[in-house]
Design a protein around this motif. Sequence first.
Motif, PDB file in Angstrom:
ATOM      1  N   ALA A   1      16.856   8.807   5.607  1.00  0.00           N
ATOM      2  CA  ALA A   1      17.120   7.363   5.541  1.00  0.00           C
ATOM      3  C   ALA A   1      17.222   6.901   4.094  1.00  0.00           C
ATOM      4  O   ALA A   1      16.328   7.134   3.285  1.00  0.00           O
ATOM      5  N   GLN A   2      18.335   6.243   3.785  1.00  0.00           N
ATOM      6  CA  GLN A   2      18.592   5.718   2.446  1.00  0.00           C
ATOM      7  C   GLN A   2      19.668   4.651   2.543  1.00  0.00           C
ATOM      8  O   GLN A   2      20.274   4.469   3.606  1.00  0.00           O
ATOM      9  N   GLN A   3      19.936   3.965   1.470  1.00  0.00           N
ATOM     10  CA  GLN A   3      20.855   2.826   1.520  1.00  0.00           C
ATOM     11  C   GLN A   3      22.326   3.220   1.501  1.00  0.00           C
ATOM     12  O   GLN A   3      23.169   2.522   2.075  1.00  0.00           O
ATOM     13  N   THR A   4      22.650   4.344   0.859  1.00  0.00           N
ATOM     14  CA  THR A   4      24.045   4.760   0.708  1.00  0.00           C
ATOM     15  C   THR A   4      24.226   6.199   1.193  1.00  0.00           C
ATOM     16  O   THR A   4      23.370   7.055   0.954  1.00  0.00           O
ATOM     17  N   CYS A   5      25.332   6.472   1.849  1.00  0.00           N
ATOM     18  CA  CYS A   5      25.602   7.815   2.355  1.00  0.00           C
ATOM     19  C   CYS A   5      25.706   8.805   1.200  1.00  0.00           C
ATOM     20  O   CYS A   5      26.444   8.587   0.228  1.00  0.00           O
ATOM     21  N   GLU A   6      24.994   9.897   1.315  1.00  0.00           N
ATOM     22  CA  GLU A   6      24.982  10.904   0.264  1.00  0.00           C
ATOM     23  C   GLU A   6      26.273  11.718   0.230  1.00  0.00           C
ATOM     24  O   GLU A   6      26.543  12.429  -0.752  1.00  0.00           O
ATOM     25  N   HIS A   7      27.099  11.592   1.271  1.00  0.00           N
ATOM     26  CA  HIS A   7      28.333  12.386   1.339  1.00  0.00           C
ATOM     27  C   HIS A   7      29.576  11.571   1.006  1.00  0.00           C
ATOM     28  O   HIS A   7      30.408  12.003   0.200  1.00  0.00           O
ATOM     29  N   CYS A   8      29.730  10.384   1.630  1.00  0.00           N
ATOM     30  CA  CYS A   8      30.954   9.600   1.415  1.00  0.00           C
ATOM     31  C   CYS A   8      30.711   8.265   0.715  1.00  0.00           C
ATOM     32  O   CYS A   8      31.621   7.465   0.563  1.00  0.00           O
ATOM     33  N   SER A   9      29.474   7.999   0.354  1.00  0.00           N
ATOM     34  CA  SER A   9      29.093   6.782  -0.392  1.00  0.00           C
ATOM     35  C   SER A   9      29.230   5.484   0.400  1.00  0.00           C
ATOM     36  O   SER A   9      29.274   4.392  -0.173  1.00  0.00           O
ATOM     37  N   THR A  10      29.309   5.592   1.730  1.00  0.00           N
ATOM     38  CA  THR A  10      29.324   4.385   2.558  1.00  0.00           C
ATOM     39  C   THR A  10      28.020   3.611   2.361  1.00  0.00           C
ATOM     40  O   THR A  10      26.924   4.197   2.397  1.00  0.00           O
ATOM     41  N   LEU A  11      28.143   2.315   2.139  1.00  0.00           N
ATOM     42  CA  LEU A  11      26.950   1.476   2.001  1.00  0.00           C
ATOM     43  C   LEU A  11      26.437   1.148   3.401  1.00  0.00           C
ATOM     44  O   LEU A  11      27.115   0.492   4.177  1.00  0.00           O
ATOM     45  N   PHE A  12      25.253   1.609   3.706  1.00  0.00           N
ATOM     46  CA  PHE A  12      24.713   1.398   5.050  1.00  0.00           C
ATOM     47  C   PHE A  12      24.269  -0.050   5.274  1.00  0.00           C
ATOM     48  O   PHE A  12      24.308  -0.545   6.392  1.00  0.00           O
ATOM     49  N   GLY A  13      23.852  -0.699   4.211  1.00  0.00           N
ATOM     50  CA  GLY A  13      23.437  -2.092   4.344  1.00  0.00           C
ATOM     51  C   GLY A  13      23.293  -2.742   2.987  1.00  0.00           C
ATOM     52  O   GLY A  13      22.801  -2.115   2.041  1.00  0.00           O
ATOM     53  N   GLU A  14      23.755  -3.987   2.864  1.00  0.00           N
ATOM     54  CA  GLU A  14      23.560  -4.711   1.602  1.00  0.00           C
ATOM     55  C   GLU A  14      22.071  -4.842   1.310  1.00  0.00           C
ATOM     56  O   GLU A  14      21.643  -4.827   0.159  1.00  0.00           O
ATOM     57  N   TYR A  15      21.302  -4.960   2.391  1.00  0.00           N
ATOM     58  CA  TYR A  15      19.834  -4.973   2.260  1.00  0.00           C
ATOM     59  C   TYR A  15      19.286  -3.744   2.954  1.00  0.00           C
ATOM     60  O   TYR A  15      19.721  -3.390   4.058  1.00  0.00           O
ATOM     61  N   TYR A  16      18.344  -3.078   2.312  1.00  0.00           N
ATOM     62  CA  TYR A  16      17.684  -1.934   2.930  1.00  0.00           C
ATOM     63  C   TYR A  16      16.201  -1.948   2.558  1.00  0.00           C
ATOM     64  O   TYR A  16      15.854  -2.102   1.393  1.00  0.00           O
ATOM     65  N   CYS A  17      15.353  -1.810   3.568  1.00  0.00           N
ATOM     66  CA  CYS A  17      13.909  -1.712   3.356  1.00  0.00           C
ATOM     67  C   CYS A  17      13.487  -0.291   3.714  1.00  0.00           C
ATOM     68  O   CYS A  17      13.712   0.151   4.843  1.00  0.00           O
ATOM     69  N   ASN A  18      12.897   0.418   2.766  1.00  0.00           N
ATOM     70  CA  ASN A  18      12.513   1.803   3.029  1.00  0.00           C
ATOM     71  C   ASN A  18      11.172   1.915   3.750  1.00  0.00           C
ATOM     72  O   ASN A  18      10.665   3.017   3.944  1.00  0.00           O
ATOM     73  N   ILE A  19      10.618   0.772   4.143  1.00  0.00           N
ATOM     74  CA  ILE A  19       9.391   0.773   4.946  1.00  0.00           C
ATOM     75  C   ILE A  19       9.747   0.519   6.409  1.00  0.00           C
ATOM     76  O   ILE A  19       9.393   1.275   7.302  1.00  0.00           O
ATOM     77  N   CYS A  20      10.481  -0.577   6.649  1.00  0.00           N
ATOM     78  CA  CYS A  20      10.900  -0.934   8.008  1.00  0.00           C
ATOM     79  C   CYS A  20      12.162  -0.194   8.438  1.00  0.00           C
ATOM     80  O   CYS A  20      12.502  -0.195   9.627  1.00  0.00           O
ATOM     81  N   HIS A  21      12.865   0.407   7.456  1.00  0.00           N
ATOM     82  CA  HIS A  21      14.165   1.032   7.697  1.00  0.00           C
ATOM     83  C   HIS A  21      15.116   0.017   8.326  1.00  0.00           C
ATOM     84  O   HIS A  21      15.798   0.295   9.319  1.00  0.00           O
ATOM     85  N   LEU A  22      15.135  -1.157   7.712  1.00  0.00           N
ATOM     86  CA  LEU A  22      16.037  -2.224   8.131  1.00  0.00           C
ATOM     87  C   LEU A  22      17.280  -2.191   7.252  1.00  0.00           C
ATOM     88  O   LEU A  22      17.180  -2.269   6.028  1.00  0.00           O
ATOM     89  N   PHE A  23      18.440  -2.063   7.884  1.00  0.00           N
ATOM     90  CA  PHE A  23      19.732  -2.124   7.205  1.00  0.00           C
ATOM     91  C   PHE A  23      20.447  -3.365   7.727  1.00  0.00           C
ATOM     92  O   PHE A  23      20.555  -3.562   8.924  1.00  0.00           O
ATOM     93  N   ASP A  24      20.972  -4.186   6.829  1.00  0.00           N
ATOM     94  CA  ASP A  24      21.689  -5.384   7.279  1.00  0.00           C
ATOM     95  C   ASP A  24      22.454  -5.977   6.116  1.00  0.00           C
ATOM     96  O   ASP A  24      22.282  -5.564   4.948  1.00  0.00           O
ATOM     97  N   LYS A  25      23.280  -6.974   6.425  1.00  0.00           N
ATOM     98  CA  LYS A  25      23.939  -7.701   5.351  1.00  0.00           C
ATOM     99  C   LYS A  25      22.886  -8.545   4.641  1.00  0.00           C
ATOM    100  O   LYS A  25      21.803  -8.813   5.180  1.00  0.00           O
ATOM    101  N   ASP A  26      23.199  -8.970   3.437  1.00  0.00           N
ATOM    102  CA  ASP A  26      22.229  -9.701   2.619  1.00  0.00           C
ATOM    103  C   ASP A  26      21.964 -11.093   3.193  1.00  0.00           C
ATOM    104  O   ASP A  26      22.858 -11.920   3.282  1.00  0.00           O
ATOM    105  N   LYS A  27      20.724 -11.314   3.625  1.00  0.00           N
ATOM    106  CA  LYS A  27      20.287 -12.622   4.116  1.00  0.00           C
ATOM    107  C   LYS A  27      19.078 -13.089   3.318  1.00  0.00           C
ATOM    108  O   LYS A  27      18.276 -13.864   3.796  1.00  0.00           O
TER     109      LYS A  27
END
Length: 261
Positions: free
Chosen positions: A71-97
């Motif tokens: 689990a991380q914010q950006t794909c390690e292979h193709c650099s896709t951004l999984f979420g503008e916001y990412y919490c490495n505790i809750c593993h929440l990916f979402d647009k920036d709110k």
Amino acid sequence: MAATAREDGVLSLERGRRGCEHYDRGCLLKAPCCDKLYTCRLCHDNNEDHQLDRFQVKEVQCINCERLQHAQQTCEHCSTLFGEYYCNICHLFDKDKKQYHCENCGICRIGPKEDFFHCLKCNLCLAMNLRGKHKCIENVSRQNCPICLEDIHTSRVVAHVLPCGHLLHRTCYEEMLKEGYRCPLCMHSALDMTRYWRQLDNEVAQTPMPSEYQNMSVEILCNDCNGRSTVQFHILGMKCKICESYNTAQAGGRRAAVDQQ
């Protein structure tokens, strides 16, 4: 059913956005409980007979290249951004709110953070304008909403704090006001009723009771101040002598006024 990264990517294009109805994200979560892939914990819980523990998520799958990775914010292979916001505790990916992780709540909240404070007694993040201006009830957010009976603390629906200190989902509060004005737990007025009480004053004054009731008095209990008082009986309502609220209930039998006995 669980999704595949490719299916999720195709559906996202058809919808004109990424992710699911709950979150905008470019990855799927691998559920540690069943090893299935879902866009979010809510999609998982709606389709399985158990709940996904967000804190135990270790891996995600990119919806573009399908690479399974930690689990991380950006794909390690193709650099896709999984979420503008990412919490490495809750593993929440979402647009920036303007989200932020509250350590005391233990989960992420929608901010901005500077507009909220965490009340240690209520155990909940509240708007800054409620600091010192709300009634605290210990761990109130850990109680279910008394209207829908669903969780408040982790709900994506904003909580509404009533004057009595109890919490309702904002949507449940708005629905409640269509049929009543009192807290379903303690019967305290759920909003400022002062203007309506003064209108009721006028209606009471303009509506004389039949002669057999004009000297009738009753003991009432006020749901707003919890005070007791003896007042003249009136079919439209009986006003508390202490706080002038009409949110009252008859606490004893009717009786003739003392000067008429």
